[in-house]
Structures are given as structure tokens and as C-alpha cells.
Design an enzyme around this catalytic site. Structure first.
Site, PDB file in Angstrom:
ATOM      1  N   LYS A  92       4.226   1.510   5.367  1.00 24.34           N
ATOM      2  CA  LYS A  92       5.044   1.944   6.504  1.00 24.34           C
ATOM      3  C   LYS A  92       5.246   3.465   6.478  1.00 24.34           C
ATOM      4  CE  LYS A  92       8.366  -1.016   5.463  1.00 24.34           C
ATOM      5  NZ  LYS A  92       7.699  -1.628   4.298  1.00 24.34           N
ATOM      6  N   THR A  93       5.584   4.012   5.307  1.00 21.18           N
ATOM      7  CA  THR A  93       5.764   5.465   5.209  1.00 21.18           C
ATOM      8  C   THR A  93       4.439   6.174   5.502  1.00 21.18           C
ATOM      9  OG1 THR A  93       7.422   5.068   3.508  1.00 21.18           O
ATOM     10  CG2 THR A  93       6.585   7.315   3.691  1.00 21.18           C
ATOM     11  N   ASP A 111      13.547   5.419   7.208  1.00 24.70           N
ATOM     12  CA  ASP A 111      13.179   4.279   6.370  1.00 24.70           C
ATOM     13  C   ASP A 111      14.416   3.396   6.208  1.00 24.70           C
ATOM     14  OD1 ASP A 111      11.527   2.736   4.851  1.00 24.70           O
ATOM     15  OD2 ASP A 111      11.375   4.120   3.164  1.00 24.70           O
ATOM     16  N   THR A 148      12.375  -3.634   6.110  1.00 25.72           N
ATOM     17  CA  THR A 148      11.843  -4.822   5.450  1.00 25.72           C
ATOM     18  C   THR A 148      12.487  -6.063   6.053  1.00 25.72           C
ATOM     19  OG1 THR A 148      13.547  -4.450   3.787  1.00 25.72           O
ATOM     20  CG2 THR A 148      11.306  -3.778   3.216  1.00 25.72           C
ATOM     21  N   ARG A 176       0.476  -0.734  -2.595  1.00 28.04           N
ATOM     22  CA  ARG A 176       1.193  -0.005  -3.652  1.00 28.04           C
ATOM     23  C   ARG A 176       0.958  -0.675  -5.009  1.00 28.04           C
ATOM     24  NH1 ARG A 176       6.912   0.824  -2.303  1.00 28.04           N
ATOM     25  NH2 ARG A 176       6.136   2.794  -1.494  1.00 28.04           N
TER      26      ARG A 176
HETATM   27  N1  LIG Z   1      -3.638   0.816   4.560  1.00 27.92           N
HETATM   28  C1  LIG Z   1      -3.643   1.548   3.444  1.00 27.92           C
HETATM   29  N2  LIG Z   1      -4.766   2.101   3.016  1.00 27.92           N
HETATM   30  C2  LIG Z   1      -4.775   2.796   1.856  1.00 27.92           C
HETATM   31  N3  LIG Z   1      -3.701   2.999   1.076  1.00 27.92           N
HETATM   32  C3  LIG Z   1      -2.548   2.478   1.476  1.00 27.92           C
HETATM   33  C4  LIG Z   1      -2.449   1.730   2.681  1.00 27.92           C
HETATM   34  N4  LIG Z   1      -1.186   1.325   2.830  1.00 27.92           N
HETATM   35  C5  LIG Z   1      -0.495   1.793   1.782  1.00 27.92           C
HETATM   36  N5  LIG Z   1      -1.317   2.481   0.960  1.00 27.92           N
HETATM   37  C6  LIG Z   1      -0.940   3.104  -0.301  1.00 27.92           C
HETATM   38  O1  LIG Z   1       0.167   2.363  -0.834  1.00 27.92           O
HETATM   39  C7  LIG Z   1       1.203   3.229  -1.250  1.00 27.92           C
HETATM   40  C8  LIG Z   1       2.507   2.728  -0.673  1.00 27.92           C
HETATM   41  O2  LIG Z   1       2.521   2.892   0.713  1.00 27.92           O
HETATM   42  P1  LIG Z   1       3.850   3.293   1.514  1.00 27.92           P
HETATM   43  O3  LIG Z   1       4.723   4.177   0.681  1.00 27.92           O
HETATM   44  O4  LIG Z   1       3.409   3.807   2.826  1.00 27.92           O
HETATM   45  O5  LIG Z   1       4.526   1.891   1.665  1.00 27.92           O
HETATM   46  P2  LIG Z   1       5.890   1.500   2.406  1.00 27.92           P
HETATM   47  O6  LIG Z   1       5.597   0.264   3.198  1.00 27.92           O
HETATM   48  O7  LIG Z   1       6.439   2.674   3.136  1.00 27.92           O
HETATM   49  O8  LIG Z   1       6.825   1.117   1.229  1.00 27.92           O
HETATM   50  P3  LIG Z   1       8.417   1.344   1.126  1.00 27.92           P
HETATM   51  O9  LIG Z   1       8.993   0.746   2.363  1.00 27.92           O
HETATM   52  O10 LIG Z   1       8.739   0.603  -0.137  1.00 27.92           O
HETATM   53  O11 LIG Z   1       8.588   2.830   1.004  1.00 27.92           O
HETATM   54  C9  LIG Z   1       0.806   4.631  -0.802  1.00 27.92           C
HETATM   55  O12 LIG Z   1       0.478   5.389  -1.932  1.00 27.92           O
HETATM   56  C10 LIG Z   1      -0.475   4.505  -0.037  1.00 27.92           C
HETATM   57  O13 LIG Z   1      -1.445   5.345  -0.595  1.00 27.92           O
END
Ligand SMILES: Nc1ncnc2c1ncn2[C@@H]1O[C@H](COP(=O)(O)OP(=O)(O)OP(=O)(O)O)[C@@H](O)[C@H]1O
Length: 343
Positions: A68-69, A113, A162, A221
Site C-alpha cells: 500500500k505504501t 496510513d 488494514t 514484505r
Molecule cells: N507489488 C510489489 N512488487 C514488488 N515489491 C513489492 C510489491 N509490493 C510490496 N513490495 C515490497 O514489499 C515491501 C512492503 O511494501 P509496503 O511497505 O508498500 O507495504 P504496506 O502494504 O504499505 O504495508 P504496511 O501497511 O504494513 O506499511 C516493500 O519493500 C516493497 O518493496
């Protein structure tokens, strides 16, 4: 005891966030998986660019660590717009949000977030900001208080949660586009791992990548984290060479099982089977029995266990499926949920 920082938890700590930043895809074309979300988002962004207007506000929902981030950053990059990042818990008072909103640049992307954890007064301020690009700044207290309207620059809000179900309807309705992020397929995680291995300088054969991908709880992740642990293991115990066996041994050592279940997952399943005979049992009771907050069980463990067909939610509570009994090496009772479907 908290499982939150365990190897397969999808939360990231400080050092990990730095590594994550290096591994993050920067543009939509590099973003792997979530094909539907990618296509929908690319339309929203392209049409905004053509109209030279900020796109509609975007809400992203899904389990931690699904990207998401990363997508929020990509939205700003694709628009060529600056990005401001904050989180729901940081917005305790309306003033916290007003300070951000009143200093946004034209077209800026504001990423909030955990938007479901924003305090109520900030949330109410956000309604007007999202709709009319205006906020009311309240000056003074009590009967003498006055609201001074303040125009703010048109911006795009990107909210991540989430728990979409916890968002009040008036907030949910103000997003023009909602992206539901799903767990990734093994093949997609293999691509994530291949990309990360190249960036980290790790030689990752396909079968080793498959082994890690299968055990990553459908979460990029976690895949990236397991890759680093496998690399460590290979460096110390296998002369730096990663192969399927090395990957499997490393993941066994870190207590990630063949389906990617971690200790919290197994604790939840184990309690459901051993203490409650497979259920049905309420979420809070189940959480207490493994010493965790209900929210942790609901957000971190349960979605994956449901997706794997190990737990089912029923109106009377959580029940273990026949597959759950088998997974923990026990014989399912004849009336186990899903017997005949999952065995
Ligand atoms: N579609 C994708 N392709 C490649 N790498 C990804 C992808 N999605 C996530 N990642 C990798 O996974 C890691 C976590 O992603 P991210 O921080 O965006 O998750 P999030 O959903 O925002 O989690 P949170 O809500 O816990 O912060 C990042 O380092 C990113 O490199």
C-alpha cells in the site's frame, strides 16, 4: 509474548524500512501482481494527467505488507507530484491535520496510513477538505468560538487501511476509487524475489525462489525478509550458495512451515483445535488463549489462515476446517468443517 516482530510478521521495523525503501518499485510498470488494481489505477492516473487535474481520492485496503505504501509513492511519482506521508495515529487533533492540509502544494499527494485510526475531530475536518478543498479553523473555545474557513490547495488523498470495515461510511464514500489489495500468488512472489535478489546481489535459482515464495504468506514484505534470512544462512552455512535445500533448511530453522505459517498462525490454529475442539469460538476468546490482542489475530493471522482454507468464519464464530487438523498432524473429526472439500 508478542509475535509482532517475528520473522513472518508483516510489520517492518526501523532497519527493515531502510532496506524496504531500496527494494520498492518506483513506477507502476515495475509493480508486480495486483493486475486489476494496477490497471484501474493506471486509468485513474492517466485520465487525471490528461485533464491536468488531481485524480480522485484513493483508498487502499488490504493486509500489512502487500504494497500500500509502495503504491502511494508510485501514485505521486506517476503524477509527478510531491508526496506527504502521515498516519492515522499521528492525527490526534484536528489541528494536527489542519497543519498539514494548510501547507499542501497544489496537486500534492497526501498519504495517510492506517487511516481508520484517525481521531474523530480530524476525521470530520477531512470530510470537508476532501470534498471542497476547504477547512474550518476553529478559533477560541466555548460559545465564543468561531470557525474561520480556509481554502486549501486541491490535493489527492491516498488512504490505506488494514480494516476497511472500520471506516465510517461518510469517509469511505468520499473516496472516488477503492483498491482492494489481495494476497499474492506464488508466481508473483517469485517475480518479487527475483527482482529483490538482483538488487541485493543474491544469486537465486528458480527452485529456491519458488521455495521462499510458497512460504511467504502471500506477502511481498515477508518474501523480501525471508530472502535476506536465506542469504544469511547461505553465507554462514553453505559457502554463500543459495539452492532449494538451503532455502528450505533456513526457513525450517526460522520456524516458517511448508505453507508459510508462522508461530502466531500455528498458535492460533493449535488453540482452536486443542482448546476449543475446532470451534466455533469467538475471536476475542481465541485471541486471549494465545496471549494476543484480538486485532492482531484478526488483522495479522486470520486473513491468511482463511485464505489457506484452514479457518472459516461462521456466524457462530471461527471454526477449523478439516485441512487445519491435517496441517497440524491430527486426524480431523468426521464432522469437521469442510471435510470432503479440503482433505
Ligand atoms: N507489488 C510489489 N512488487 C514488488 N515489491 C513489492 C510489491 N509490493 C510490496 N513490495 C515490497 O514489499 C515491501 C512492503 O511494501 P509496503 O511497505 O508498500 O507495504 P504496506 O502494504 O504499505 O504495508 P504496511 O501497511 O504494513 O506499511 C516493500 O519493500 C516493497 O518493496
Amino acid at each position: 509474548m508478542s509475535f509482532e516482530r517475528e520473522l513472518v510478521s508483516a510489520d517492518a521495523d526501523g532497519e527493515e524500512r531502510q532496506i524496504e525503501a531500496a527494494l520498492r518499485p518506483k513506477r507502476l510498470a515495475e509493480f508486480i501482481g495486483q493486475a486489476r488494481v494496477r490497471e484501474q489505477l493506471s486509468l485513474v492516473l492517466e485520465s487525471a494527467l490528461r485533464r491536468q487535474r488531481p485524480p480522485d481520492h484513493v483508498l487502499m485496503s488490504g493486509s500489512p505488507g502487500l504494497g500500500k505504501t509502495t503504491l502511494a509513492m508510485i501514485i505521486a511519482a506517476e503524477l509527478g507530484a510531491p508526496l506527504r506521508i502521515t498516519s492515522g495515529p499521528a492525527l490526534e487533533r484536528a489541528g494536527d491535520l489542519a497543519a498539514i492540509l494548510s501547507t499542501l502544494a497544489d496537486g500534492e499527494v497526501l498519504f495517510i496510513d492506517e487511516i481508520h485510526r484517525m481521531a474523530r475531530p480530524a476525521e470530520e475536518m477531512l470530510y470537508m477538505a476532501m470534498e471542497d478543498f476547504r477547512v474550518d479553523i476553529v478559533v477560541g473555545k466555548g460559545p465564543g468560538a468561531t470557525a474561520i474557513p480556509l481554502d486549501i490547495a486541491p490535493f489527492t488523498l491516498v488512504g490505506a487501511t488494514t480494516r476497511a470495515g472500520l471506516l465510517p461510511a461518510p469517509l469511505r464514500d468520499r473516496f472516488g476509487f477503492t483498491a482492494h489489495m489481495d494476497f499474492y500468488e506464488t508466481g508473483e512472489l517469485e517475480l518479487v524475489l527475483r527482482r529483490s535478489a538482483a538488487l541485493l546481489g543474491v544469486d537465486l535459482p528458480d527452485d529456491a525462489g519458488n521455495e521462499i515464495a510458497r512460504r511467504s504468506r502471500g506477502t511481498p514484505r515477508i518474501a523480501n525478509r525471508l530472502l535476506r534470512r536465506v542469504r544469511d544462512y547461505a553465507d554462514v552455512r553453505a559457502g554463500g550458495v543459495v539452492d532449494r535445500e538451503v532455502a528450505a533448511s533456513a526457513l525450517d530453522l526460522y520456524e516458517v512451515d511448508g505453507e508459510g505459517l508462522d508461530r502466531l498462525d500455528r498458535a492460533v490454529l493449535g488453540a482452536l483445535l486443542r482448546k476449543f475442539g475446532g470451534g466455533p469460538v469467538g475471536l476475542s476468546t481465541l485471541a486471549v488463549s494465545v496471549g494476543e490482542e484480538p486485532e492482531t489475530v484478526e488483522v495479522v493471522a486470520e486473513p491468511f489462515l482463511v485464505r489457506q482454507g484452514l479457518i472459516a468464519r461462521t456466524p457462530r464464530g471461527r471454526v477449523a476446517t478439516a485441512a487445519a487438523w491435517t496441517h497440524l498432524g491430527m486426524t480431523p473429526p468426521p464432522d469437521a468443517f469442510g471435510a470432503g472439500h479440503f482433505t
